[in-house]
Scaffold this active site. Structure first.
Site, PDB file in Angstrom:
ATOM      1  N   GLN A   1       0.969  -1.232  -0.219  1.00 38.29           N
ATOM      2  CA  GLN A   1       0.068  -0.043   0.085  1.00 38.29           C
ATOM      3  C   GLN A   1       0.886   1.351  -0.140  1.00 38.29           C
ATOM      4  O   GLN A   1       0.985   1.831   1.169  1.00 38.29           O
ATOM      5  CB  GLN A   1      -0.874  -0.165   1.258  1.00 38.29           C
ATOM      6  CG  GLN A   1      -1.974   0.898   1.484  1.00 38.29           C
ATOM      7  CD  GLN A   1      -2.919   0.807   0.364  1.00 38.29           C
ATOM      8  OE1 GLN A   1      -3.685  -0.370   0.379  1.00 38.29           O
ATOM      9  NE2 GLN A   1      -3.622   1.735  -0.543  1.00 38.29           N
ATOM     10  N   PHE A   2       1.494   1.510  -1.148  1.00 37.24           N
ATOM     11  CA  PHE A   2       2.167   2.843  -1.035  1.00 37.24           C
ATOM     12  C   PHE A   2       1.451   4.016  -0.945  1.00 37.24           C
ATOM     13  O   PHE A   2       2.078   5.039  -0.294  1.00 37.24           O
ATOM     14  CB  PHE A   2       2.862   2.942  -2.595  1.00 37.24           C
ATOM     15  CG  PHE A   2       1.874   3.461  -3.838  1.00 37.24           C
ATOM     16  CD1 PHE A   2       1.869   4.726  -3.770  1.00 37.24           C
ATOM     17  CD2 PHE A   2       1.121   2.810  -4.349  1.00 37.24           C
ATOM     18  CE1 PHE A   2       1.119   5.480  -4.780  1.00 37.24           C
ATOM     19  CE2 PHE A   2       0.363   3.081  -5.331  1.00 37.24           C
ATOM     20  CZ  PHE A   2       0.409   4.392  -5.524  1.00 37.24           C
ATOM     21  N   THR A   3       0.310   4.165  -1.000  1.00 37.75           N
ATOM     22  CA  THR A   3      -0.710   5.074  -0.479  1.00 37.75           C
ATOM     23  C   THR A   3      -0.240   5.678   0.953  1.00 37.75           C
ATOM     24  O   THR A   3      -0.812   6.715   1.167  1.00 37.75           O
ATOM     25  CB  THR A   3      -1.984   5.422  -1.037  1.00 37.75           C
ATOM     26  OG1 THR A   3      -2.613   3.999  -0.340  1.00 37.75           O
ATOM     27  CG2 THR A   3      -2.093   4.997  -2.686  1.00 37.75           C
TER      28      THR A   3
END
Length: 151
Positions: free
Chosen positions: A78-80
């Site tokens: 989950q880079f966000t």
């Protein structure tokens, strides 16, 4: 590294309609990696996640860990989690590690969890994933190794 842990009764992740990971009781972990993150941080975070005592005992107290309930992990990249929303209306994701480094540490984190004796299911790194879950409690915990390891 940043992790959002959600205590779940069940969760699953799919890509293009195909389920890539599915668990019963346990944690859905959304995992983000920053450019300066290390294997040491991944090991530390894995230990914290696996040993976190937020599952109810017979008296209803959050006093049990994953192994006590026979739980599993579903880990989704989950880079966000590194989205910076301080300016404008579109998040800036420059705080997230680039693909190769992030994928390596994501896989290392998963391996560390497995080495701790936990069943781990995963999403597909970099894919457009659909995540379904039933949050139990709800119990949602945010962990950030930069803050946790400062001591």
């Amino acid at each position: 590294m940043r992790a959002v842990l959600q205590r779940v009764t069940h969760a699953k992740v799919s890509v293009d309609g195909e389920t890539t990971g599915e668990i019963g009781p346990g944690f859905l972990i959304l995992l983000g990696v920053a450019p300066e993150d290390t294997e040491k941080q991944a090991q530390y975070l894995a230990g914290k996640c696996v040993g976190l005592r937020v599952f109810s005992d017979e008296e209803g107290r959050m006093n049990r860990e994953l192994s006590d309930i026979g739980g599993s992990l579903l880990v989704v990249s989950q880079f966000t989690l590194y989205g910076d929303c301080r300016k404008g209306k579109r998040p800036n994701f420059m705080g997230a590690a680039k693909g190769e480094q992030a994928n390596r540490l994501y896989k290392y984190f998963v391996d560390c969890c497995r080495e701790l004796g936990v069943t781990v299911q995963t999403g597909v790194f970099g894919a457009d994933m659909k995540v379904e879950l039933l949050n139990d409690g709800p119990v949602t915990i945010l962990m950030d190794t930069d803050q946790m390891m400062k001591q």
